[in-house]
Write a protein that holds these residues in place. Sequence first.
Motif, mmCIF file in Angstrom:
data_model
loop_
_atom_site.group_PDB
_atom_site.id
_atom_site.type_symbol
_atom_site.label_atom_id
_atom_site.label_comp_id
_atom_site.label_asym_id
_atom_site.label_seq_id
_atom_site.Cartn_x
_atom_site.Cartn_y
_atom_site.Cartn_z
ATOM 1 N N GLU A 239 27.127 -36.042 23.682
ATOM 2 C CA GLU A 239 28.201 -36.325 22.731
ATOM 3 C C GLU A 239 28.072 -35.463 21.481
ATOM 4 O OE1 GLU A 239 28.967 -41.051 23.747
ATOM 5 O OE2 GLU A 239 27.327 -40.458 22.420
ATOM 6 N N THR A 240 26.828 -35.257 21.051
ATOM 7 C CA THR A 240 26.594 -34.394 19.891
ATOM 8 C C THR A 240 27.009 -32.963 20.197
ATOM 9 O OG1 THR A 240 24.753 -35.773 19.129
ATOM 10 C CG2 THR A 240 24.830 -33.509 18.314
ATOM 11 N N ALA A 241 26.658 -32.498 21.394
ATOM 12 C CA ALA A 241 27.022 -31.141 21.803
ATOM 13 C C ALA A 241 28.538 -30.966 21.843
ATOM 14 C CB ALA A 241 26.418 -30.837 23.173
ATOM 15 N N GLU A 242 29.223 -31.980 22.371
ATOM 16 C CA GLU A 242 30.682 -31.908 22.443
ATOM 17 C C GLU A 242 31.294 -31.873 21.048
ATOM 18 O OE1 GLU A 242 34.435 -34.437 24.376
ATOM 19 O OE2 GLU A 242 32.360 -35.056 24.699
ATOM 20 N N LEU A 244 29.945 -30.737 18.305
ATOM 21 C CA LEU A 244 29.627 -29.489 17.598
ATOM 22 C C LEU A 244 30.043 -28.235 18.378
ATOM 23 C CD1 LEU A 244 26.066 -30.389 16.246
ATOM 24 C CD2 LEU A 244 28.246 -30.464 15.013
ATOM 25 N N VAL A 245 30.606 -28.471 19.576
ATOM 26 C CA VAL A 245 31.057 -27.378 20.445
ATOM 27 C C VAL A 245 29.898 -26.428 20.766
ATOM 28 C CG1 VAL A 245 32.936 -25.734 20.847
ATOM 29 C CG2 VAL A 245 33.227 -27.515 19.138
ATOM 30 N N VAL A 246 28.806 -27.025 21.224
ATOM 31 C CA VAL A 246 27.655 -26.260 21.703
ATOM 32 C C VAL A 246 27.187 -26.912 22.998
ATOM 33 C CG1 VAL A 246 26.923 -25.528 19.388
ATOM 34 C CG2 VAL A 246 26.026 -27.653 20.373
ATOM 35 N N SER A 247 26.194 -26.318 23.635
ATOM 36 C CA SER A 247 25.680 -26.894 24.881
ATOM 37 C C SER A 247 24.650 -27.976 24.576
ATOM 38 C CB SER A 247 25.022 -25.807 25.722
ATOM 39 O OG SER A 247 23.804 -25.391 25.132
ATOM 40 N N VAL A 251 21.535 -28.475 21.582
ATOM 41 C CA VAL A 251 21.230 -29.681 20.807
ATOM 42 C C VAL A 251 19.760 -30.059 20.976
ATOM 43 C CG1 VAL A 251 21.672 -32.159 20.579
ATOM 44 C CG2 VAL A 251 23.579 -30.562 20.829
ATOM 45 N N LYS A 252 19.264 -30.000 22.216
ATOM 46 C CA LYS A 252 17.857 -30.322 22.464
ATOM 47 C C LYS A 252 16.936 -29.373 21.703
ATOM 48 C CE LYS A 252 18.529 -32.230 27.118
ATOM 49 N NZ LYS A 252 18.229 -32.042 28.559
ATOM 50 N N ALA A 253 17.310 -28.117 21.646
ATOM 51 C CA ALA A 253 16.506 -27.129 20.918
ATOM 52 C C ALA A 253 16.483 -27.448 19.424
ATOM 53 C CB ALA A 253 17.061 -25.728 21.146
ATOM 54 N N TYR A 254 17.651 -27.803 18.897
ATOM 55 C CA TYR A 254 17.709 -28.190 17.489
ATOM 56 C C TYR A 254 16.810 -29.396 17.221
ATOM 57 C CZ TYR A 254 21.535 -25.152 15.908
ATOM 58 O OH TYR A 254 22.302 -24.065 15.521
#
Length: 281
Positions: A239-242, A244-247, A251-254
Amino acid sequence: MLSASSDCAEDDEFLTQVTSRLRERFDADLALAGRVHPRTRQLTIRCVEGMSTDQYLGATSAPDQGIGAQVVALGRHVMTVNRDTHARAGAGGTGLMDCHAGICSVLAVPLRLDGRVMFVLYLAWRPEKSVGAATTKAALSFVRQLESFAAQAAKTHGIDVPRRWNVDSRALLQIDSELMQLSLEVAATPARERVAAIRSLLEDSVLASMAGEEATTVALTRRELDVLGLVAEGLSNAETAERLVVSPETVKAYLRTIRSKLGVRNRTAAVAVARRSGLLR
């Protein structure tokens, strides 16, 4: 290494100091502190201030019982107000509002370390005392400062509980002890009130200093704060990725970087540290 019984004794000493100061600072009729079992999440009352009997000492509650359990489950404070002092309303299994003291307002606040709720602190008032938003806000701020203090002490001394929360402030605490003794010896109310105000200023200075030390060690980028902010709202990685429009992998890397910077092991702890440091509201 300390034994389990020694650990509990040191926890109780810590809780005794905290409950005493909470009750005094916020003019509560009762103050209690409960310890949360790390595995079962059962809450046990370990300290009581303001009662002539020990009827609550050692009382326990299951993980789904009372406002103490709500605090543990939600990770935030819970306030209960009931002007009908004959009504039953359990507080962490202690039944504060059903006791002979005629309690009608109870504020239960979590005290966390490394993202985990380790203790629950209770403040309770009788009907004749007004418990407004300002009192609640001040109490929450005090406990947040205390969390930062405990986290710094734990980090410095390599311990898992804030049993030595005052070890770096012996001189200041000795001054506080002298002031407390002085307040017992003076008879004039204005003088006692001045001593109490000095003690509170001294305490605030110590806690704010520790909170400041923790905050200065934290530096997150704008994007990392965006990710952590969404995590704090309860969003999953996907949901966070969606949002922020990233994969999801990004998000896991962040989150890995955030955990590393904050020195924690999981996302819950990261959110807790960021809030204590003022990075998240």
